[in-house]
Motif scaffolding. Structure first.
Motif, PDB file in Angstrom:
ATOM      1  N   ALA A  42       0.865  -1.188   0.000  1.00  0.00           N
ATOM      2  CA  ALA A  42       0.000   0.000   0.000  1.00  0.00           C
ATOM      3  C   ALA A  42       0.895   1.230   0.000  1.00  0.00           C
ATOM      4  N   ARG A  43       1.342   1.639  -1.190  1.00  0.00           N
ATOM      5  CA  ARG A  43       2.316   2.713  -1.304  1.00  0.00           C
ATOM      6  C   ARG A  43       1.746   3.989  -1.928  1.00  0.00           C
ATOM      7  N   GLY A  44       0.443   4.054  -2.051  1.00  0.00           N
ATOM      8  CA  GLY A  44      -0.166   5.227  -2.661  1.00  0.00           C
ATOM      9  C   GLY A  44       0.130   6.520  -1.936  1.00  0.00           C
ATOM     10  N   THR A  45       0.397   6.428  -0.641  1.00  0.00           N
ATOM     11  CA  THR A  45       0.686   7.632   0.139  1.00  0.00           C
ATOM     12  C   THR A  45       1.955   8.333  -0.334  1.00  0.00           C
ATOM     13  N   GLU A  46       2.835   7.602  -1.016  1.00  0.00           N
ATOM     14  CA  GLU A  46       4.090   8.205  -1.478  1.00  0.00           C
ATOM     15  C   GLU A  46       3.860   9.273  -2.551  1.00  0.00           C
ATOM     16  N   ASP A  47       2.791   9.129  -3.311  1.00  0.00           N
ATOM     17  CA  ASP A  47       2.515  10.075  -4.396  1.00  0.00           C
ATOM     18  C   ASP A  47       1.603  11.214  -3.967  1.00  0.00           C
ATOM     19  N   ASP A  48       1.163  11.169  -2.709  1.00  0.00           N
ATOM     20  CA  ASP A  48       0.094  12.073  -2.321  1.00  0.00           C
ATOM     21  C   ASP A  48       0.299  12.607  -0.907  1.00  0.00           C
ATOM     22  N   LEU A  78      13.190  -4.366  -2.869  1.00  0.00           N
ATOM     23  CA  LEU A  78      11.808  -4.378  -2.392  1.00  0.00           C
ATOM     24  C   LEU A  78      11.023  -3.208  -2.983  1.00  0.00           C
ATOM     25  N   ASP A  79      11.665  -2.065  -3.106  1.00  0.00           N
ATOM     26  CA  ASP A  79      11.023  -0.916  -3.750  1.00  0.00           C
ATOM     27  C   ASP A  79      10.601  -1.277  -5.170  1.00  0.00           C
ATOM     28  N   ASP A  80      11.498  -1.953  -5.871  1.00  0.00           N
ATOM     29  CA  ASP A  80      11.248  -2.283  -7.272  1.00  0.00           C
ATOM     30  C   ASP A  80      10.098  -3.271  -7.419  1.00  0.00           C
ATOM     31  N   VAL A  81      10.112  -4.341  -6.645  1.00  0.00           N
ATOM     32  CA  VAL A  81       9.090  -5.372  -6.807  1.00  0.00           C
ATOM     33  C   VAL A  81       7.724  -4.894  -6.326  1.00  0.00           C
ATOM     34  N   SER A  82       7.711  -3.915  -5.425  1.00  0.00           N
ATOM     35  CA  SER A  82       6.435  -3.424  -4.895  1.00  0.00           C
ATOM     36  C   SER A  82       5.929  -2.177  -5.620  1.00  0.00           C
ATOM     37  N   SER A  83       6.607  -1.773  -6.676  1.00  0.00           N
ATOM     38  CA  SER A  83       6.219  -0.547  -7.389  1.00  0.00           C
ATOM     39  C   SER A  83       4.794  -0.563  -7.923  1.00  0.00           C
ATOM     40  N   GLU A 122      -1.703 -12.064  -7.725  1.00  0.00           N
ATOM     41  CA  GLU A 122      -0.371 -12.359  -8.261  1.00  0.00           C
ATOM     42  C   GLU A 122       0.655 -11.291  -7.893  1.00  0.00           C
ATOM     43  N   ASP A 123       0.277 -10.015  -8.031  1.00  0.00           N
ATOM     44  CA  ASP A 123       1.226  -8.942  -7.694  1.00  0.00           C
ATOM     45  C   ASP A 123       1.604  -8.981  -6.219  1.00  0.00           C
ATOM     46  N   GLY A 124       0.624  -9.259  -5.374  1.00  0.00           N
ATOM     47  CA  GLY A 124       0.905  -9.351  -3.950  1.00  0.00           C
ATOM     48  C   GLY A 124       1.819 -10.517  -3.633  1.00  0.00           C
TER      49      GLY A 124
END
Length: 312
Positions: free
Chosen positions: A180-186, A304-309, A238-240
Motif C-alpha cells: 500500500a504505497r499510494g501515500t508516497e505520491d500524495d 523491495l522498492d522495485d518489486v512493490s512498485s 499475483e502482484d501481492g
C-alpha cells in the motif's frame, strides 16, 4: 528503542508504536497488560487507540492498565475522534463537527482517566463540516490543555494540506506498507511540505507480508473473517504474491523474519515518524520488537522498492 521527532514539532515518539485494535476483542486485559509492559520495557512510548476499536472496548482495557501497570507519564497516547464504530455491515459514521469532536474527546479523557491526550486526531475527512470549524476545534482542544498536539487520520494529501494551512497539525496517520504505497505520491509529499510526520499503520499488510497467507487462509486469521477480510483481499493476487516472495527471500538472506523485513522497510521510509503495529499476544509482540534491531541493506531495500512498485 530509538525515538524520533514527529515532523517539525517537538513531539518525540518511539519509532515503533503499539496499536490496540485487537484489545477487548481478541486480546483480554491480562494479555494487554503483558504487551504494554514488554513494550515500555523495550523503550516504547507511542500507544495508539480509538473508541472505534472493539466498539470502545480497547479504550476501556487501556484505562485499566494506565498507572496500575505502566505510568501514564511514560506513554505518548494517540487517540482520534469523529468516527462512530462500524455497524454489522462494516459501515462507519463520520461526524467531525465541533460538537461531536469535543464530545468524543471529553468521553475519551473520562474513560481513560487522564486529563490530556498527547496526540489527538481528526478521525476522517468530513465533507459535511466546514474545515474552518474543524481547525478551530483543534485549536480549542490544544489551548484548553486537553490536547498537546493535533493530527489527522485517513486524509489524502490535498486534504492534509488544506487543513494544515489553517491550524497546526503535527501527524498524519495512514496505511503504508509494501502493499500500500499510494501515500508516497500524495500524502507523504504534502506532509513533508507542511512539516507533518507520518504514522504508518498496517505496515504488515494485514499480516499478508509475514507469509501467513502463502499457502491459503488460516482459520484464525483476519482473512477468514467475512467482514475484516475485505481489507486484505486485494493483496492476495499475483502482484501481492511477488512482493511476499521478495520479503521472504530477503528475510532468509538476512537471517530474520519476514515480519521484521516488512516492518523495517516501512519504519525507515522518508517522512515516517513511527510505525504502529497491533499484536494479538506477547509472542507476536516479541517478534515485532525484534524488528527494532533490523536495518535493511540499501540493495535489499531497493529490490523491495522495485518489486512493490505496482502498489504505488
Amino acid at each position: 528503542m530509538k525515538h524520533r521527532t514527529v515532523g517539525t514539532s517537538g513531539l518525540r515518539v518511539s519509532r515503533l508504536g503499539l496499536g490496540t485494535g485487537e484489545w477487548g476483542r481478541g486480546v483480554d486485559g491480562d494479555d494487554a497488560a503483558a504487551q504494554i509492559t514488554a513494550f515500555v520495557e523495550a523503550g516504547g512510548t507511542l500507544v495508539d487507540t480509538s473508541d472505534t476499536y472493539g466498539d470502545g472496548r480497547a479504550v476501556r482495557v487501556l484505562a485499566e492498565i494506565l498507572d496500575d501497570v505502566v505510568p501514564r507519564a511514560d506513554l505518548v497516547l494517540s487517540v482520534d475522534s469523529g468516527l462512530s464504530p462500524a455497524d454489522a455491515a462494516g459501515h462507519w459514521t463520520v461526524d467531525c463537527s465541533r460538537r461531536a469532536l469535543l464530545a468524543g474527546l471529553d468521553r475519551t479523557l473520562r474513560d481513560l482517566g487522564t486529563d490530556h491526550l498527547d496526540l489527538w486526531s481528526v478521525g476522517a475527512w468530513d465533507t459535511r463540516t466546514p474545515l474552518d470549524e474543524i481547525a478551530a476545534t483543534l485549536e480549542t482542544a490544544v489551548s484548553s490543555g486537553r490536547v498537546r498536539y493535533a493530527g489527522v487520520r485517513g486524509y489524502r494529501g490535498w486534504q492534509l494540506a488544506t487543513l494544515a494551512s489553517r491550524v497546526s497539525v503535527v501527524a498524519a496517520q495512514a496505511e503504508y506498507s509494501l502493499l500500500a504505497r499510494g501515500t508516497e505520491d500524495d500524502l507523504i509529499p504534502a506532509a513533508a511540505w507542511h512539516g507533518v510526520g507520518v504514522l504508518a499503520v498496517s505496515a504488515l499488510g494485514g499480516g499478508v507480508l509475514t507469509g501467513k497467507y502463502r499457502d491459503g487462509v488460516p482459520a484464525d486469521a483476519r482473512g477468514a473473517d467475512p467482514v475484516r477480510s475485505a481489507g486484505i483481499a486485494p493483496f492476495l493476487g499475483e502482484d501481492g504474491s511477488k512482493v511476499v516472495e521478495a520479503v521472504l527471500t530477503a528475510a532468509d538472506g538476512l537471517g530474520t523474519s519476514p515480519l521484521a523485513v516488512a516492518l523495517a522497510w516501512a519504519r525507515d521510509r522518508p517522512g515516517v515518524a513511527s510505525t504502529v503495529v497491533g499484536t494479538r499476544d506477547i509472542g507476536q509482540l516479541t517478534g515485532v520488537l525484534a524488528a527494532e534491531d533490523v536495518d535493511l541493506p540499501s540493495a535489499i531495500a531497493a529490490a523491495l522498492d522495485d518489486v512493490s512498485s505496482p502498489w504505488r
